[in-house]
Scaffold this motif. Structure first.
Motif, PDB file in Angstrom:
ATOM      1  N   LYS A 235     -37.701   8.947  -3.402  1.00  0.00           N
ATOM      2  CA  LYS A 235     -37.087   8.838  -4.718  1.00  0.00           C
ATOM      3  C   LYS A 235     -36.251   7.566  -4.792  1.00  0.00           C
ATOM      4  O   LYS A 235     -36.330   6.789  -5.727  1.00  0.00           O
ATOM      5  N   ARG A 236     -35.477   7.341  -3.737  1.00  0.00           N
ATOM      6  CA  ARG A 236     -34.610   6.186  -3.725  1.00  0.00           C
ATOM      7  C   ARG A 236     -35.425   4.909  -3.751  1.00  0.00           C
ATOM      8  O   ARG A 236     -35.176   4.000  -4.522  1.00  0.00           O
ATOM      9  N   SER A 237     -36.471   4.867  -2.911  1.00  0.00           N
ATOM     10  CA  SER A 237     -37.188   3.607  -2.825  1.00  0.00           C
ATOM     11  C   SER A 237     -37.961   3.356  -4.116  1.00  0.00           C
ATOM     12  O   SER A 237     -38.127   2.216  -4.517  1.00  0.00           O
ATOM     13  N   SER A 238     -38.409   4.414  -4.812  1.00  0.00           N
ATOM     14  CA  SER A 238     -39.107   4.152  -6.065  1.00  0.00           C
ATOM     15  C   SER A 238     -38.117   3.689  -7.137  1.00  0.00           C
ATOM     16  O   SER A 238     -38.423   2.803  -7.924  1.00  0.00           O
ATOM     17  N   LEU A 239     -36.903   4.255  -7.138  1.00  0.00           N
ATOM     18  CA  LEU A 239     -35.864   3.784  -8.067  1.00  0.00           C
ATOM     19  C   LEU A 239     -35.552   2.313  -7.827  1.00  0.00           C
ATOM     20  O   LEU A 239     -35.486   1.511  -8.742  1.00  0.00           O
ATOM     21  N   GLN A 240     -35.388   1.990  -6.549  1.00  0.00           N
ATOM     22  CA  GLN A 240     -35.056   0.610  -6.197  1.00  0.00           C
ATOM     23  C   GLN A 240     -36.203  -0.316  -6.548  1.00  0.00           C
ATOM     24  O   GLN A 240     -36.002  -1.428  -7.013  1.00  0.00           O
ATOM     25  N   ASN A 241     -37.427   0.185  -6.299  1.00  0.00           N
ATOM     26  CA  ASN A 241     -38.606  -0.631  -6.549  1.00  0.00           C
ATOM     27  C   ASN A 241     -38.765  -0.959  -8.034  1.00  0.00           C
ATOM     28  O   ASN A 241     -39.161  -2.055  -8.401  1.00  0.00           O
ATOM     29  N   LEU A 242     -38.459  -0.005  -8.887  1.00  0.00           N
ATOM     30  CA  LEU A 242     -38.686  -0.185 -10.317  1.00  0.00           C
ATOM     31  C   LEU A 242     -37.531  -0.876 -11.030  1.00  0.00           C
ATOM     32  O   LEU A 242     -37.693  -1.409 -12.113  1.00  0.00           O
ATOM     33  N   SER A 243     -36.352  -0.873 -10.427  1.00  0.00           N
ATOM     34  CA  SER A 243     -35.180  -1.368 -11.132  1.00  0.00           C
ATOM     35  C   SER A 243     -35.273  -2.875 -11.378  1.00  0.00           C
ATOM     36  O   SER A 243     -35.493  -3.646 -10.445  1.00  0.00           O
TER      37      SER A 243
END
Lengths: 369, 677
Positions: free
Chosen positions: B51-59
């Protein structure tokens, strides 16, 4: 197995670079030397400059300008006293010479340092919390302390002989005859400043009387005619700073000049005054320089810098006049957090040189033969 | 003067022995693998990581997150300790448990980072700074830092209104099936005479409402050894007057309504007394100054989800912050200096988001804040400030490309009882950001943002007697950022996931107002630095590995930053501004095996200058610390226990983050946590 090997490798590389990286040893900060024009061989050997350093920064430092060689030695204390823990200390507030010794008041560090005047090597130290200024008379050093007293220190034994109660937050002192005059500020109570000079009888070490002058007194200098020049800081608001003359014979205010004054020095027949005031309309510091003939207490026209170079000086702070040549030294404290500048003007007010100092160059003393 | 306290030494050895004991004796005894719960934990952790890495990836704006277990693994007592692991961040740390700790993101200055607690900003018009040392990690679930701003649309206008934002999220109660309540009791103890017990009680009242209570006591004598040397003198002293006694109580009500809207009501109180230890200068090693704090707030939020097209978010808050500062050394006619400040804030926010089409969203947020400061100072201004914020934002987003922008209107009006108020302000500031995935197959995203914003001068800047200047201008920042994120997961490989984010940025600060501490932490000198240009590079790399039963997480951060004073005609033109290192970074390395966890972390801060002039007397040495932690958890009779031992600053490096405020050398901490239903 490849992957775990790479983990090991990464870890090993990381750890080794980290663990073996080393801080360069700060060591003793050496003094810096700058070649300036010399002042020839006179009765003056040189000039000591005490830099205050900003509050809490522990960056007070001492510079020395050697007249014969013209070498300006910046930050000499550390090299002369490498064993002094944390150096000279926090906020150097006064520097004077008495006999063969250099006396340095370090306010934030709560101490009077006693150094050899030739080498600046430390001889002794007297702890006085919140000390402000020092003056001398007959082998005694007198030190004002904000706790409301003057400490009397024997210059041979470095022991405190007595504490003379004066006003609240006393500042500068001057000796005339057998009396010590002390400017009381009361600076911690802005609604109720002190407004007196304490007069101390040096035979008894007792406060004999108080002379009413004005609120929040600070500078105090004696001329050769038995008069005292004292500044009032005002209240930093509607009451501006001012300069007063007290006649020590009558022990009363003789004259009010109605000029703003933040620092002054008296050399023979002249008082040199610098004033820095804050203007709310221009949001800037208003600087002025004035000169007073102390013989007849008249203001001389045109100040004492004549070549227009005063524009370079942002925040004039310390002032001294060479007792032989009457050349004028002025320090520029700038914004109080960057190294300042020492200026030398000849007695006609023309700039001779300027040199970078420590932070907040403030207090100057001539080392004479 | 240079006292070596035997008692202090004793405590240190006791802790050292305890550390060995816990790790070597107790651990094997309880080495009964709880494989089921372990599996569940692992799954949960992987989920969080993803979840964290997808949030970071999309931000489209750089985002750094520490949450859940990652946060627990770090050797951290407070939020301040944890944010040292972020890149692009300088923590101004005055040392010790009670020392002031503030965050400075990308060298734009502390006041440009807004700190949000459960979605609502912790406002402080008095000095614009939040002491992150006051926020214990005990009740924190997640810390996230956005450079620029969050890329959401449905958020309070304040979330658009600062150069960077730090979000603290408290733990929301969760319940296992068939359980309606749970307890958590924790005790931390260790160096500095720390005794830090806490208790959490969560209760599900019904399927739509739950309540949480959390209380913590922090008591420490704050004593630690520090050492100053120039290779000739070598002085070791014990830090004095660094004690703290703090109480924190938080309560929360968490509800959902019939139309699946969610709401929250939160009460918070932090109360403390501490010593203010002062700057160590020659001949002065002890100080008597004291400080008391009382921070209270009540806040509530309501988010309406009943309509798919239109959503609302409402926030309200009242905060009361009291500070008392006592200086027994400064005695006036009315006695010792005893300053009292009371800051009050009332805050209302209404945000709405409208889904215009599948690709197009619009939002409008309006905030109103009233702030007021009282103090027992002579000739005090008694300032009051009203701030109105209106943010209009829009976003276009497709699978591989998104672009969004907003305009923020800020209206500020100050009133004072004495002296003159700062003039009314009306400012309009834009933000633009975009994220693009150039290749459909690859999880590589390019991103960029531009943001122009300012901070208002604080009440202290404007109205502090003698120091304040009511004619100060706001301090503006302009930021440009360009970067990429990349992440890749691998099936049935030892390296399960790798993610990288890197950003190059340029920021300019003009009309910069800089505060430098003077005699004590509480009094400042205003210095106008004028203009600063910051050019930097930030990188974060994280990799996750699974080797048989061993899980490994390796992370590295690196920041390169030139923050230059470019004030016209300045004598220090082109020099690095105070306290900003050119190089800084951190490495963390965590290993989990069955019920054991091991963590190593390393933090590096390069050489800096303590004042504007980059000259030898202002040089501050680099510092770097190595921290180790070992955890073990087990369950006996349905009670879950976990024991963590930490050794911080393993190589006992003595250093200052802020000149003359010495930091502790090697220190220890033990944490015991029990959880039960």
């Amino acid at each position: 197995m490849k992957k775990s090997l790479s983990i090991k490798l990464i870890t090993a590389v990381c750890l080794s670079t980290i663990l073996w990286s080393c801080r360069k040893d700060k060591g003793v900060t050496p003094e810096e030397q700058i070649q300036l024009p010399g002042q020839g061989i006179t009765a003056v050997n040189g000039l000591y400059v005490l830099n205050e350093g900003n509050w809490g920064s522990n960056k007070s430092s001492i510079d020395y300008y050697d007249y014969a060689t013209g070498v300006y030695r910046r930050n000499i204390y550390g090299q002369a006293n490498p064993g002094a823990t944390l150096g000279l200390g926090d906020v150097g507030n006064d520097i004077k010479i008495y006999g063969s010794k250099l006396y340095v008041i370090v306010n934030g560090s709560g101490k009077l340092e006693i150094l050899d005047v030739k080498t600046a090597k430390k001889l002794s130290q007297v702890d006085i919390s919140n000390c402000r200024y020092v003056t001398f008379h007959k082998n005694k050093a007198y030190v004002t302390a904000y706790d409301g007293y003057v400490a009397v220190i024997d210059t041979a034994s470095y022991k405190i002989d007595a504490k003379i109660t004066v006003g609240r937050q006393p500042e500068e002192m001057a000796v005339v005859g057998e009396k010590l005059y002390v400017a009381n500020s009361g600076g911690y109570s802005s609604s109720n400043y002190e407004r007196t000079l304490s007069v101390i009888d040096l035979a008894t070490n007792k406060e004999a009387k108080r002379i009413d002058v004005a609120i929040n007194l600070h500078r105090l200098k004696a001329d050769q005619y038995g008069d005292l020049y004292v500044t009032s800081r005002g209240n930093y608001g509607d009451i501006k700073s001012n300069l007063y003359v007290i006649d020590t014979k009558t022990e009363a205010v003789k004259k009010k000049f109605d000029i703003e004054a933040s620092n002054l020095v008296i050399d023979k027949d002249f008082a040199y005054i610098i004033s820095t005031a804050w203007s709310n309309t221009t949001m800037s510091t208003v600087v002025s320089y004035s000169k007073i003939n102390v013989k007849d207490e008249s203001i001389a026209a045109g100040g004492f810098i004549t070549d227009g170079t005063q524009k370079e000086i942002v925040m004039p702070y310390g002032i001294a006049v060479d007792p032989i040549s009457s050349d004028i030294y002025i320090t520029d404290a700038k914004d109080y957090v960057t190294p300042g500048t020492l200026y030398l003007f000849d007695k006609t007010g023309k700039k001779k040189f300027s040199v970078a100092t420590g932070d907040i160059p403030a207090h100057l003393v001539f080392y004479t033969k | 003067m240079f006292r070596f306290l035997h008692a202090f030494k004793g405590v240190k050895y006791y802790l050292f022995v305890s550390f060995i004991l816990w790790t070597s004796i107790l651990v094997p005894k309880f080495a009964l693998a709880q494989t089921d719960s372990l599996k569940a934990n692992n799954l949960k952790e992987i989920k969080i990581t993803q979840k964290r890495s997808s949030l970071q990836n999309l931000s489209p704006t750089p985002l750094q997150i520490l949450n859940g277990t990652a946060l627990k693994k770090l050797n951290s007592l407070s939020v301040a300790d944890a944010i040292r692991y972020f890149s692009g961040v300088q923590l101004k740390d005055y040392g010790g448990i009670g020392g002031l700790k503030t965050i400075n993101v990308r060298s734009m200055g502390t006041n440009h980072t807004a700190v949000f607690y459960d979605g609502v900003q912790l406002g402080n018009a008095q000095n614009g700074q939040v002491d992150l040392g006051k926020f214990s990690l005990d009740n924190i679930e997640e810390i996230s830092l956005y450079s620029g701003q969050k890329s959401e649309l449905l958020m309070p206008a304040k979330a658009f209104a600062s150069a960077s934002s730090l979000y603290l999220k408290s733990i929301v109660p969760t319940f296992e099936a068939n359980q309606n309540r749970n307890f958590r009791i924790a005790l931390k103890t260790g160096s500095f005479g720390l005794i830090d017990p806490s208790v959490t009680y969560n209760q599900r009242l019904n399927h739509k409402l739950s309540v949480s209570l959390n209380a913590e006591l922090i008591n420490a004598n704050g004593k630690y050894k520090y050492r100053y040397t120039n290779s000739v003198y070598d002085t070791t002293v014990v830090r004095h007057n660094a004690d703290i006694f703090a109480k924190r109580i938080e309560g929360g009500l968490y509800g959902t309504t019939a139309d699946s809207s969610i709401w929250q009501l939160k009460l918070y109180n932090y109360n403390s007394e501490r010593g203010v230890p002062g700057a160590i200068v020659a001949n002065r090693f002890e100080f008597p100054q004291r400080q008391w704090d009382d921070n209270f707030f009540v806040q509530s939020s309501y988010q309406n989800n009943f309509n798919k097209k239109l959503q609302f978010l409402v926030n309200a808050k009242y905060a009361y912050d009291f500070t008392r500062y006592l200086d027994p050394e400064r005695v006036s006619l009315s006695g010792a200096l005893d300053n009292r400040y009371a800051h009050q804030e009332l805050y209302l926010s209404f945000a709405s988001q409208y889904h215009l089409t599948k690709y197009w969203d619009l939002s409008l947020s309006t905030d109103y804040t009233f702030q007021k400061l009282d103090a027992n100072l002579e000739n005090f201004a008694y300032p009051e400030r009203q701030t109105g914020l209106i943010a209009f934002a829009t976003k276009l987003s497709w699978q591989r490309f998104s672009i969004q922008g907003n305009i923020l209107t800020t209206l500020v009006a100050d009133r004072v009882k004495n002296n003159s108020p700062a003039g009314d302000k009306a400012e309009y500031t834009p933000t633009l950001m975009a994220s693009w995935q150039p290749f459909a197959k690859d999880n590589l995203r390019l991103r960029a943002f531009y943001k122009s914003i300012f901070r208002m001068p604080t009440f202290n800047d404007l109205y502090y007697t003698f120091i304040g200047n009511s004619k100060l201008n706001p301090e503006y920042t302009t930021q440009y950022d360009f970067g990429f994120t990349y992440s890749k997961s691998f099936e049935r490989k030892r390296l399960t996931n790798i993610s990288i984010q890197a950003d190059a940025y340029y920021s300019a600060v003009r009309d910069k107002i800089i505060a430098i501490p003077t005699l004590t932490l509480f009094r400042w000198t205003m210095v106008n630095l004028g203009k600063v240009e910051v050019k930097g590079l930030e990188t974060n790399i994280q990799s996750n590995w699974v080797i048989d039963q061993v899980q490994v997480i390796a992370k590295a951060n690196y920041t390169y930053e030139r923050a230059l004073d470019v004030t016209p005609r300045s004598e220090v033109f082109g020099q690095q501004i105070p306290y900003i290192p050119i190089n800084s970074g951190s490495i963390t390395f965590g290993v989990d095996y069955k019920n054991f966890g091991f963590n190593y972390s390393y933090i590096y801060t390069g050489e800096r200058y303590s004042q504007k002039a980059n000259i030898p007397v202002n040089y501050v040495e680099p510092w770097y610390t190595h921290d180790l932690a070992l955890r073990y958890s087990f369950t006996v009779a349905k009670i879950n226990y976990s024991i963590a031992t930490e050794m911080n600053n393993v190589f006992n490096q003595y250093y200052d983050v802020v000149l003359n405020y010495p930091m502790p050398g090697r220190n220890f901490r033990i944490t015991l946590i029990t959880k039960f239903n």
